[in-house]
Enzyme design. Structure first.
Site, PDB file in Angstrom:
ATOM      1  N   CYS A  15     -94.357 135.840  47.573  1.00 11.98           N
ATOM      2  CA  CYS A  15     -93.313 135.825  47.351  1.00 11.98           C
ATOM      3  C   CYS A  15     -93.245 135.938  45.352  1.00 11.98           C
ATOM      4  O   CYS A  15     -93.867 134.994  44.392  1.00 11.98           O
ATOM      5  CB  CYS A  15     -92.509 134.910  47.538  1.00 11.98           C
ATOM      6  SG  CYS A  15     -92.480 132.696  47.098  1.00 11.98           S
ATOM      7  N   CYS A  18     -93.050 131.973  43.617  1.00 16.63           N
ATOM      8  CA  CYS A  18     -94.625 131.480  44.051  1.00 16.63           C
ATOM      9  C   CYS A  18     -94.850 131.943  42.463  1.00 16.63           C
ATOM     10  O   CYS A  18     -96.107 131.516  41.919  1.00 16.63           O
ATOM     11  CB  CYS A  18     -95.361 131.903  45.412  1.00 16.63           C
ATOM     12  SG  CYS A  18     -94.342 131.668  46.480  1.00 16.63           S
ATOM     13  N   ASP A 394     -82.280 168.943  22.538  1.00 20.16           N
ATOM     14  CA  ASP A 394     -82.578 169.408  21.355  1.00 20.16           C
ATOM     15  C   ASP A 394     -82.774 170.630  21.618  1.00 20.16           C
ATOM     16  O   ASP A 394     -82.891 171.117  23.430  1.00 20.16           O
ATOM     17  CB  ASP A 394     -84.112 169.167  21.281  1.00 20.16           C
ATOM     18  CG  ASP A 394     -84.409 169.759  20.058  1.00 20.16           C
ATOM     19  OD1 ASP A 394     -84.283 169.979  19.053  1.00 20.16           O
ATOM     20  OD2 ASP A 394     -86.184 169.149  20.034  1.00 20.16           O
TER      21      ASP A 394
END
Length: 701
Positions: A15, A18, A394
């Site tokens: 997780c 963790c 551009d």
């Protein structure tokens, strides 16, 4: 002396919290000055001199394994992991315990012993980390669950406590599965390039690990084989499937001197390729590195969730304490009932789903975009892209092909078209300008050998043209402005060609015109449909910024349906226009990543064309279109918007289900069963919802 910085891969994260705990543990190690965990990519960056053994000790609470960054890890299947065995044993004991309860009652000593065993086996890692957090006054989801489960045991709710342990283990497994699935996009990129290649050494072909191949060596790639290293074709011709790098679905023809990339598939002919980059510098390696770094970049929504969770968890603990204490202490309610309700509040308040709601979406989206040829360099850019309202382009190399071609040759004053092209080529052969290249190419096709003619007294007039002596006579080649300065009257057709979006190059002598050449940078076939699709997506304004002359720019802008055209702009003037547009709305600037770098950097989002093999594009832009294909832009915007929508949905799901469950406290209906199912349900919802981003496809493919 600078400190040592090393990167490692980490196996076993369950997780996000963790990962945060592991990062803090590593920072506390002696000789470590800093550490950063990338949960999305399962990587650890450490500043300091530390051994892998010490790093694994810091991750012992999760049984984490640490490997050098170059090692390609194969994640163990879930059923081979230690947590799976613990969860299965806990589940079996839970079933046996409930069977005994139904037969002998809740007070049966054997059933209680079995429930206790199920709690210890299934929740060993949970309790170990939860108690350590509690001792350090660090409040996260494991702290909440530990208190709730121990509390359930203390009030005699052994069966429900064991059930909560088992279901929490299932919830964590869902979280691991979702992140592993999200990371799979990057893992599949790592597997694209072969680990060995066939090279020619001492006249013999030998198979060599890619780490041992040097720049300049010749690599042999047979039909049907993947190319292992970046390089250029030295011998042979073939078609190469570049979908893995650029997202192009159609194979590209490759011949002498053409660039090829590691991880692409040689489909037809035998190729001999000169290696131009070491394995760690190849385009695919750079993409993987940038995508992994992008996954570590916190999106604004993720930063919000992290801040919210920091205060949310202590708040839930206070609410649970209030629920457990206030009714019995002040209103004479039953202590056992309300302590039980308080424990249920702790369980339902567990922020698992909330914490995973954003990372699973961001990691999935960035991985998916990379596989479709769009490199997004962070969660912040992924979110920002969806809110863009103005896009500035551009012209050269972006909306156009960037390769000028001769379209018209017109002679005057009794000269022939051949005369015009011949004189033009004689003078232009000494110029490196792209327009000169176009004229030389046209001359070559017409059979004119310009290199054989000597030009004396050659001079270049900056920004205007060139002059020189051919067979002792002076000739001039240049722009209409140059010839006006020579007092030569220009025919009206010159202005007509400019209105068609063409650049006109005149050829003449001191006092009269020989003729003129129309040169055009061809519009990309995808550009008109791109502008139309962007407007369909709700982009309110499209702008073209170019250094080309205003008439040419206006003609191309009109053909493409561009809302606003600005011509004859220098780089700093492009930059100023982007700044002005930013004051009115969020702006994305699309360019080639080299001469547009200032404007790209200033825009809210800088988007570079042609990221494949172009280091400048990969480095300067926030988003790179790897296949040099503007049609990827609408896909990227759609993906961004879909990601934002899913993140908002996930946060709403995660908090909404918890609010509904907490409302059950009022009539006293909240149970540990409902609490854990609400938490697990929210985790499952946000996981599956986040993984929907894998289904967002590029419609042009």
């Amino acid at each position: 002396m600078s400190e040592i910085e090393r990167t490692y891969r980490v196996q076993g994260f369950t997780c996000a919290n963790c990962a945060g705990t592991f990062e803090n543990n590593v920072k506390e190690l002696p000789d470590v000055s800093d550490a950063k965990v990338n949960f999305g990519a399962s990587k650890l960056k450490v500043v300091g001199d530390v051994s892998i053994e010490d790093l694994e000790k810091a991750g012992a609470f999760e049984n984490l394994k640490v490997y050098p960054a170059k090692e390609q890890l194969k994640e163990k299947p879930f059923w081979k992991q230690q947590q799976f065995a613990q969860t299965v044993i806990s589940g079996l004991l839970l079933i046996i315990g409930w069977v005994l309860v139904f037969q002998r009652g809740e007070s049966d000593v054997v059933a209680i012993g079995i429930f206790a065993s199920a709690m210890v086996i299934g929740g060993y890692n949970l309790f170990w980390q939860g108690l350590e957090n509690l001792a350090k006054l660090r409040f996260d989801m494991k702290t909440l669950m530990t208190i709730a489960i121990i509390g359930a045991a203390l009030i005699g709710e052994w069966g429900e406590g064991a059930t909560v342990v088992f279901l929490f283990a299932i919830s964590e497994a869902l979280e691991r599965f979702s992140m592993d699935k999200a990371r799979q996009s990057i893992r599949s990129l790592m597997d694209l390039a072969p680990r060995t290649a066939t090279v020619i050494r001492n006249g013999q072909t030998v198979d060599v690990p890619v780490d041992e191949i040097n720049i300049g060596e010749i690599m042999v790639v047979k039909p049907g084989q993947k190319i292992a290293m970046d390089g250029t074709v030295e011998r042979g011709a073939s078609t190469v499937n570049q979908a893995a790098i650029t997202g192009e679905s159609i194979p590209v023809s490759k011949g002498l001197a053409d660039e090829v990339f590691a991880g692409t598939l040689n489909e037809e002919g035998l190729l001999e390729i000169k290696v131009t980059k070491r394995v760690e510098d190849t385009t695919i390696a750079k993409i993987i590195e940038l995508v992994e770094e992008a996954q570590a970049e916190r999106a604004p929504s993720q930063a919000f969730v992290d801040r919210f969770a920091k205060y949310y968890t202590p708040f839930i603990m206070l609410v649970a304490l209030g629920v457990a204490v206030v009714p019995p202490a002040f209103f004479g309610a039953d202590w056992s009932t309300w302590v039980y309700q308080g424990l249920a509040v702790l369980v339902v308040g567990c922020p698992c789903a909330l914490v995973i709601s954003t990372p699973v979406s961001i990691v999935t989206a960035i991985g998916n975009s990379a596989r479709n040829g769009v490199l997004i360099k962070g969660g912040v850019y992924l979110e920002e892209l969806g809110s863009i309202k103005t896009i500035a382009f551009d012209k050269t190399g972006t909306l156009t092909k960037g390769v000028p071609e001769v379209t018209d040759i017109i002679s005057v004053n009794d000269y022939t078209d051949q005369d015009v092209l011949t004189i033009g080529a004689y003078l232009e052969k000494s110029s490196a300008h792209p327009l000169a290249t176009a004229i030389m190419k046209a001359a070559s096709l017409a059979g004119i050998e310009a290199t054989e003619q000597t030009v004396a007294d050659f001079r270049s007039v900056t920004g205007k043209g060139i002059t020189g002596l051919v067979n002792g006579e002076p000739y001039f080649v240049g722009s209409p402005l140059y010839f006006e300065e020579l007092n030569i009257v220009l025919p009206p057709q010159v202005h007509s060609l400019q209105q068609q979006g063409k650049t006109v190059i005149l050829v003449g002598k001191q006092d009269h015109l020989i003729g003129y050449i129309g040169v055009s940078d061809q519009i990309r076939t995808s550009s008109p449909s791109l502008v139309r699709r962007l407007k369909e997506l709700g982009i309110t304004k499209t702008v073209m910024l170019t250094g080309d002359n205003k008439e040419t720019a206006q003609a191309i802008g009109k053909e493409l349906g561009i809302d606003e055209v600005r011509g004859q702009l220098l780089p700093h003037e492009k930059l100023n226009w982007v700044k002005q547009m930013k004051e009115r709305s969020k702006v994305a600037m699309v360019g080639d990543g080299v001469n547009d770098a200032p404007a790209l950097a200033t825009a809210n989002i800088g988007i570079a064309m042609g990221g494949a093999g172009t280091d400048a594009a990969l480095e300067t832009a926030d988003v790179a279109l790897m296949g040099d294909d503007l049609r990827k832009l609408p896909y990227a915007i759609r993906l961004s918007r879909k990601t934002l929508t899913i993140i908002k949905q996930n946060i709403a799901f995660a908090l909404g289900l918890k609010v509904l469950a907490l409302l059950l406290v009022i009539p006293g209906w909240l149970t540990l069963w409902i609490a854990i199912f609400a938490d697990m349900g929210a985790t499952l919802l946000v996981t599956l919802n986040g993984l929907r981003l894998l289904r967002v496809k590029d419609k042009e493919k």
